[in-house]
Write a protein that holds these residues in place. Structure first.
Motif, PDB file in Angstrom:
ATOM      1  N   ARG A  69     -27.423  14.393  32.293  1.00  0.00           N
ATOM      2  CA  ARG A  69     -26.622  13.393  33.008  1.00  0.00           C
ATOM      3  C   ARG A  69     -25.858  14.031  34.158  1.00  0.00           C
ATOM      4  NH1 ARG A  69     -22.583   9.273  29.937  1.00  0.00           N
ATOM      5  NH2 ARG A  69     -24.631   8.452  29.351  1.00  0.00           N
ATOM      6  N   ARG A  70     -25.267  15.183  33.925  1.00  0.00           N
ATOM      7  CA  ARG A  70     -24.510  15.842  34.990  1.00  0.00           C
ATOM      8  C   ARG A  70     -25.427  16.291  36.126  1.00  0.00           C
ATOM      9  NH1 ARG A  70     -21.042  14.717  36.790  1.00  0.00           N
ATOM     10  NH2 ARG A  70     -20.196  16.702  37.565  1.00  0.00           N
ATOM     11  N   ARG A  71     -26.649  16.722  35.797  1.00  0.00           N
ATOM     12  CA  ARG A  71     -27.576  17.132  36.849  1.00  0.00           C
ATOM     13  C   ARG A  71     -28.010  15.929  37.698  1.00  0.00           C
ATOM     14  NH1 ARG A  71     -30.557  21.911  33.435  1.00  0.00           N
ATOM     15  NH2 ARG A  71     -29.419  23.594  34.462  1.00  0.00           N
ATOM     16  N   ILE A  72     -28.236  14.809  37.057  1.00  0.00           N
ATOM     17  CA  ILE A  72     -28.593  13.600  37.808  1.00  0.00           C
ATOM     18  C   ILE A  72     -27.428  13.143  38.670  1.00  0.00           C
ATOM     19  CG2 ILE A  72     -29.195  11.164  37.595  1.00  0.00           C
ATOM     20  CD1 ILE A  72     -31.528  13.018  37.039  1.00  0.00           C
ATOM     21  N   GLU A  73     -26.216  13.162  38.114  1.00  0.00           N
ATOM     22  CA  GLU A  73     -25.036  12.748  38.885  1.00  0.00           C
ATOM     23  C   GLU A  73     -24.805  13.661  40.079  1.00  0.00           C
ATOM     24  OE1 GLU A  73     -22.004  12.758  35.917  1.00  0.00           O
ATOM     25  OE2 GLU A  73     -22.494  10.746  35.168  1.00  0.00           O
ATOM     26  N   ARG A  74     -24.990  14.977  39.892  1.00  0.00           N
ATOM     27  CA  ARG A  74     -24.834  15.902  41.014  1.00  0.00           C
ATOM     28  C   ARG A  74     -25.902  15.629  42.074  1.00  0.00           C
ATOM     29  NH1 ARG A  74     -22.896  21.135  41.671  1.00  0.00           N
ATOM     30  NH2 ARG A  74     -21.237  20.420  40.263  1.00  0.00           N
ATOM     31  N   ALA A  75     -27.117  15.355  41.634  1.00  0.00           N
ATOM     32  CA  ALA A  75     -28.192  15.045  42.580  1.00  0.00           C
ATOM     33  C   ALA A  75     -27.868  13.795  43.383  1.00  0.00           C
ATOM     34  CB  ALA A  75     -29.511  14.858  41.825  1.00  0.00           C
TER      35      ALA A  75
END
Length: 321
Positions: free
Chosen positions: A259-265
């Motif tokens: 989730r954090r990787r998608i949000e950062r993207a």
């Protein structure tokens, strides 16, 4: 244990395909060798061979790690461990075997085979023991079976790794660590649990520990992150952390990381001029293609389509004002 670390569907089945890494092929049977990058971490390898003529293999055993063999398909084999004959003929899928460090083994495969070998260091077993029983273990932990194991939980956990190994590569370390730790903990529990024992409450994850985990993930979002890394940032053992984190956040560690990787993207897609490959690498994805696949599965659009729709929405908003 598997409920805490992996999660089940409501029908009781393991949720597969959740982010498991490429499991390296084992170059020499039961000889992890160069595959072991850190002797304090668990290592999972896959021994898979097509056999047309009998194949003879032998190993003196790793000097410091237990080996858990998880048989993934039916085969015909003669298998000895520590000079004891354990199999003569058919070996069913789902059968497991545990051997302690320096345990010699030899086998003759008469048919094609597919086996996962999980190598567990002493430190992980001691960590599991302390988390399970609330006290350190005096001395080394030795788990060795003079017979084959047919355990449905270990079978399910092994299949979870083997089936899921081609999806969500960047989250593979956390997923594989969780599965491997669940197997190690189950083996320690079976070896040392007294006949009657009150279950230990998981407790709560203090807010300051959760904050440290969140800060660690954000600071290293573009790097490979394992369950041990997240647990260390919170000052907890891996098994204790996995249970507490899900209780506190409602997410398993690998789900939160994704989730954090998608949000950062998403933040980079609308707030920078990075191309899609740069965004993918900056957020810890192995390639642009992998990033696109994961992003679309979770967001519903490809990264390019999502970026363009946000750009057009912002443009229309400025024209309207």
């Amino acid at each position: 244990m598997k409920n805490l670390l992996l999660g089940l569907h409501s029908d009781g089945e393991l949720r597969l395909g959740m982010a498991c890494p490429f499991i390296e092929p084992e170059l020499a049977w039961r000889q992890p060798g160069a595959h072991v990058r850190n002797v304090s971490d668990m290592t999972v390898l896959r021994w898979s061979k097509s056999v047309s003529v009998p194949l003879d293999v032998a190993s003196s055993g790793h000097e410091a790690m237990h080996c858990v063999a998880l048989n993934l398909k039916c085969t015909t084999v003669d298998f000895d461990c520590s000079s004891k004959p354990l199999v003569r003929g058919r070996l069913a899928a789902g059968i497991a075997h545990v051997s302690s460090p320096c345990s010699s083994a030899r086998a003759r495969f008469s048919e094609s085979c597919d086996v996962l070998h999980l190598y567990i260091p002493q430190g992980v077993l001691l960590e599991c023991y302390e988390d399970l029983f609330g006290r350190p273990h005096g001395g080394e932990i030795v788990i060795e079976s003079d017979q084959l194991l047919r355990d449905p939980t270990i079978d399910q956990l092994g299949r979870a790794m083997s089936v899921s190994q081609t999806s969500d590569l960047t989250l593979g370390r956390v997923f594989t660590d969780s599965v491997s730790l669940a197997i190690a903990s189950l083996l320690v529990s079976q070896r040392y649990a007294p006949p009657r024992r009150r279950p230990r409450k998981a407790g709560q994850l203090p807010k300051w520990r959760m904050t440290r985990v969140m800060e660690y993930v954000d600071a290293h979002i573009g790097e490979p992150i394992g369950l041990a890394d997240m647990a260390e940032s919170a000052g907890l053992t891996r098994m204790h952390f996995a249970a507490l984190f899900r209780e506190a956040s409602g997410l398993r560690p690998h789900e939160y990381l994704l989730r954090r990787r998608i949000e950062r993207a998403q933040s980079l897609l609308i707030g920078s001029q990075f191309n899609l490959l740069d965004v993918a690498i900056s957020c810890g994805f192995s390639s642009q293609a992998h990033f696109t696949t994961v992003f679309k599965r979770y967001v519903g659009e490809t990264p390019h389509a999502w970026r363009m729709s946000r750009f057009e929405a912002g443009l229309q908003s400025r024209i309207g004002s």
